[in-house]
Design a protein around this motif. Structure first.
Motif, short mmCIF file in Angstrom:
data_model
loop_
_atom_site.label_atom_id
_atom_site.label_comp_id
_atom_site.label_asym_id
_atom_site.label_seq_id
_atom_site.Cartn_x
_atom_site.Cartn_y
_atom_site.Cartn_z
N VAL A 237 -16.22 -90.43 63.77
CA VAL A 237 -16.94 -89.22 64.21
C VAL A 237 -18.30 -89.76 64.75
O VAL A 237 -18.94 -89.30 65.77
N GLY A 238 -18.85 -91.00 64.24
CA GLY A 238 -19.94 -91.63 64.74
C GLY A 238 -21.29 -91.75 63.86
O GLY A 238 -22.18 -92.24 64.26
N LEU A 239 -20.57 -91.69 62.47
CA LEU A 239 -21.95 -91.68 61.44
C LEU A 239 -22.24 -93.26 61.21
O LEU A 239 -21.35 -93.87 61.03
N ASP A 240 -23.29 -93.56 61.38
CA ASP A 240 -23.82 -94.83 61.00
C ASP A 240 -23.57 -95.43 59.46
O ASP A 240 -23.40 -96.37 59.20
N GLY A 263 -19.01 -86.14 49.16
CA GLY A 263 -18.79 -86.42 50.51
C GLY A 263 -19.14 -85.56 51.67
O GLY A 263 -19.79 -85.93 52.59
N ILE A 264 -18.81 -84.22 51.50
CA ILE A 264 -19.10 -83.27 52.53
C ILE A 264 -20.45 -83.15 52.69
O ILE A 264 -21.25 -83.21 53.76
N ILE A 265 -21.37 -82.90 51.57
CA ILE A 265 -22.68 -82.87 51.48
C ILE A 265 -23.45 -84.08 52.19
O ILE A 265 -24.27 -83.81 53.09
N LEU A 266 -23.04 -85.21 51.73
CA LEU A 266 -23.82 -86.46 52.42
C LEU A 266 -23.37 -86.49 53.75
O LEU A 266 -24.00 -86.77 54.48
N GLY A 267 -22.13 -86.35 54.27
CA GLY A 267 -21.71 -86.44 55.63
C GLY A 267 -22.32 -85.42 56.32
O GLY A 267 -22.67 -85.50 57.51
N VAL A 268 -22.57 -84.09 55.99
CA VAL A 268 -23.11 -83.16 56.78
C VAL A 268 -24.68 -83.58 56.96
O VAL A 268 -25.31 -83.30 58.00
N ILE A 269 -25.46 -83.91 56.05
CA ILE A 269 -26.77 -84.22 55.97
C ILE A 269 -26.98 -85.42 57.02
O ILE A 269 -27.91 -85.42 57.83
N ALA A 270 -25.89 -86.68 56.82
CA ALA A 270 -26.12 -87.70 57.70
C ALA A 270 -25.95 -87.28 59.35
O ALA A 270 -26.59 -87.77 60.17
N ALA A 271 -24.87 -86.33 59.47
CA ALA A 271 -24.71 -86.03 60.66
C ALA A 271 -25.82 -85.11 61.34
O ALA A 271 -26.21 -85.09 62.58
N VAL A 273 -29.16 -85.42 60.52
CA VAL A 273 -30.28 -86.30 60.65
C VAL A 273 -29.97 -87.26 61.87
O VAL A 273 -30.89 -87.41 62.60
N GLN A 274 -28.75 -87.66 61.94
CA GLN A 274 -28.58 -88.85 63.15
C GLN A 274 -28.26 -87.89 64.40
O GLN A 274 -28.76 -88.50 65.53
N TYR A 275 -27.62 -86.93 64.44
CA TYR A 275 -27.59 -86.17 65.79
C TYR A 275 -28.23 -84.75 65.81
O TYR A 275 -28.48 -84.45 66.97
N GLY A 276 -28.07 -84.13 64.73
CA GLY A 276 -28.85 -82.73 64.65
C GLY A 276 -27.78 -81.71 65.37
O GLY A 276 -28.33 -80.75 66.15
N ASP A 277 -26.59 -82.15 65.49
CA ASP A 277 -25.61 -81.44 66.47
C ASP A 277 -24.50 -80.87 65.47
O ASP A 277 -23.93 -81.60 64.80
N TRP A 278 -24.21 -79.44 65.57
CA TRP A 278 -23.39 -78.90 64.69
C TRP A 278 -21.75 -79.65 65.23
O TRP A 278 -20.86 -79.29 64.35
N LYS A 279 -21.93 -79.90 66.19
CA LYS A 279 -20.47 -80.68 66.45
C LYS A 279 -19.86 -81.79 65.89
O LYS A 279 -18.99 -81.95 65.39
N TYR A 280 -20.74 -82.61 65.43
CA TYR A 280 -20.70 -83.86 64.50
C TYR A 280 -20.17 -83.06 63.17
O TYR A 280 -19.85 -83.86 62.26
N VAL A 281 -21.18 -82.33 62.50
CA VAL A 281 -20.84 -81.47 61.44
C VAL A 281 -19.39 -81.09 61.40
O VAL A 281 -18.68 -81.16 60.32
N ALA A 282 -18.96 -80.24 62.40
CA ALA A 282 -17.54 -80.03 62.32
C ALA A 282 -16.60 -81.07 62.32
O ALA A 282 -15.58 -81.05 61.71
N VAL A 287 -12.76 -84.25 58.83
CA VAL A 287 -12.30 -85.29 58.20
C VAL A 287 -11.97 -85.16 56.56
O VAL A 287 -10.81 -85.48 56.07
N PHE A 288 -12.90 -84.47 56.08
CA PHE A 288 -12.50 -84.27 54.56
C PHE A 288 -11.45 -82.95 54.59
O PHE A 288 -10.77 -83.14 53.52
N GLY A 289 -11.07 -82.01 55.27
CA GLY A 289 -10.27 -81.20 55.35
C GLY A 289 -8.84 -81.95 55.29
O GLY A 289 -7.95 -81.45 54.71
N VAL A 290 -8.94 -82.99 56.21
CA VAL A 290 -7.48 -83.53 56.46
C VAL A 290 -7.40 -84.49 55.30
O VAL A 290 -6.04 -84.79 54.76
N GLY A 291 -8.24 -85.00 55.01
CA GLY A 291 -8.16 -85.82 53.39
C GLY A 291 -7.76 -85.11 52.36
O GLY A 291 -6.76 -85.38 51.66
#
Length: 396
Positions: A237-240, A263-271, A273-282, A287-291
């Motif tokens: 997805v592009g998260l550092d 994982g969802i909470i941390l991933g959403v916050i990281a997305a 902070v890093q991008y500020g775009d809901w596309k990366y949140v999606a 990722v977690f839905g497939v998992g």
């Protein structure tokens, strides 16, 4: 039947002896915890590897050859994990420390004002994020100094260094011998069990092994698989910090809902902070839905099944209680003890449901099956109906 006073005294003395034996064993375990730690780790590794050794033996290989193959495989896996995982986690933590100012700015400039606007509470007055961030950064920068101090203390304490080196050196040797002689040890323990109780003890031992094996082998494989999936997915997805978040979510998978939720909470916050775009949140949510789909419909049914029987709360309590009482050794013994206790509790429940105390002294007689349905438990305890139900009479 009433007991005589002498029989009561003998029973009390026997119970007192068993209590003293249990207290003495716990005290000895607490005293010898540093010495017993490598033996316990080696025994658990031997128990985990014994089924694979037995499977290789059934293909025609000798016991020693099978043990050498399994031992080599386990050693290579440990070395591979250390070589890959340790530098990777170190780089991820360094990235997190460097990114802390960005997270601070996002919390103070976006998240907290958004929460204050919708809740009406002045959250910023209670949180000093600048102080918290600087505290974490300063402690991290001083980590090298702390490590140097600890190494200096260990170098001055020659006995501690020698004990640590001896434990590390003993671990592979003990693991090899436990793998080689596991069946012999099991047979010797079985030979000490009274013959009248051998069948029951064997059944309880097998049930305990199945429960613990399903948890350790199955759940750990699920945790590792999901950690790898989450880490690779979030990295794609592009998260550092995607790999670190994926590892954390995978390790917390043994607690239902906690792993994916964290994982969802941390991933959403990281997305954000890093991008500020809901596309990366999606992308994070995908990722977690497939998992979760893979875990629910393939990983857990195939690798774990329904044999665990250990509630996540019981697992957490056992690990924390064992660590508090006996340190690291207690944490190692927590899951085996919890598995055995769970099996013994089930056996006690089974004995209770088949006892006269539970079923009563008189069987239940069904007068009208159509109007008086009974549960399966009552069905098992009622008397068999006669051929002509109209001739049945309740006891006077």
């Amino acid at each position: 039947m009433d007991r005589t006073p002498l029989e009561d005294i003998a029973l009390f003395l026997r119970r007192l002896q068993w209590t003293a034996l249990g207290v003495g064993a716990c005290w000895l375990l607490w005293v010898l915890a540093p010495v017993l730690t490598p033996f316990v780790i080696a025994a658990m590794l031997g128990w985990l590897g014994d089924p694979l050794v037995d499977r290789l033996e059934r293909t025609g290989r000798s016991r020693n050859t099978s043990v050498i193959l399994v031992f080599t495989l386990m050693a290579l896996l440990v070395v591979l994990v250390l070589l890959i995982l340790v530098p990777l986690i170190e780089r991820q933590i360094t990235t997190l420390i460097v990114s802390l100012p960005s997270y601070r700015d996002w919390f103070t400039g976006t998240a907290i004002p958004w929460l204050e606007q919708r809740t009406g509470f002045e959250i910023s007055a209670w949180l000093d994020l600048n102080h918290l961030i600087e505290l974490v950064r300063s402690n991290w920068e001083r980590a090298g100094g702390v490590a140097t101090t600890m190494l200096g203390y260990l170098s001055r304490s020659g006995f501690a260094v020698m004990a640590m080196i001896a434990n590390i050196a003993l671990l592979p040797v003990l693991t090899f011998f436990f793998l080689r002689d596991w069946d012999v040890l099991v047979d010797r323990v079985a030979s000490l069990i009274p013959r009248d109780h051998l069948a029951t003890a064997s059944r309880l031992a097998k049930a305990s092994s199945d429960v613990l094996g399903a948890f350790l082998r199955g759940q750990f494989l699920v945790m590792i698989t999901l950690g790898v999936m989450y880490g690779i997915g979030l990295w794609a997805v592009g998260l550092d910090l995607g790999i670190l978040i994926g590892i954390i979510a995978g390790l917390l998978t043994f607690v239902p809902y906690l792993g994916p939720a964290s994982g969802i909470i941390l991933g959403v916050i990281a997305a954000l902070v890093q991008y500020g775009d809901w596309k990366y949140v999606a992308g994070v949510l995908a990722v977690f839905g497939v998992g979760q789909v893979v875990e629910s419909y393939w990983l857990t049914p195939k690798l774990v099944g329904d044999r665990i029987g250990l509630h996540p709360v019981a697992v957490i309590f056992a690990v924390l209680a064992g660590g508090t009482l006996f340190g690291f050794l207690g944490m190692l013994l927590a899951l085996p003890v919890a598995a055995v206790a769970n099996v013994l509790l089930r056996y006690a429940q089974e004995r209770y449901t088949h006892s006269r105390l539970y079923a009563g002294d008189h069987p239940t007689i069904l007068l009208d099956p159509a109007s008086n349905p009974v549960s399966p438990q009552a069905e098992g305890t009622r008397a068999a109906p006669a051929a002509d139900a109209s001739t049945e009479r309740a006891p006077q």
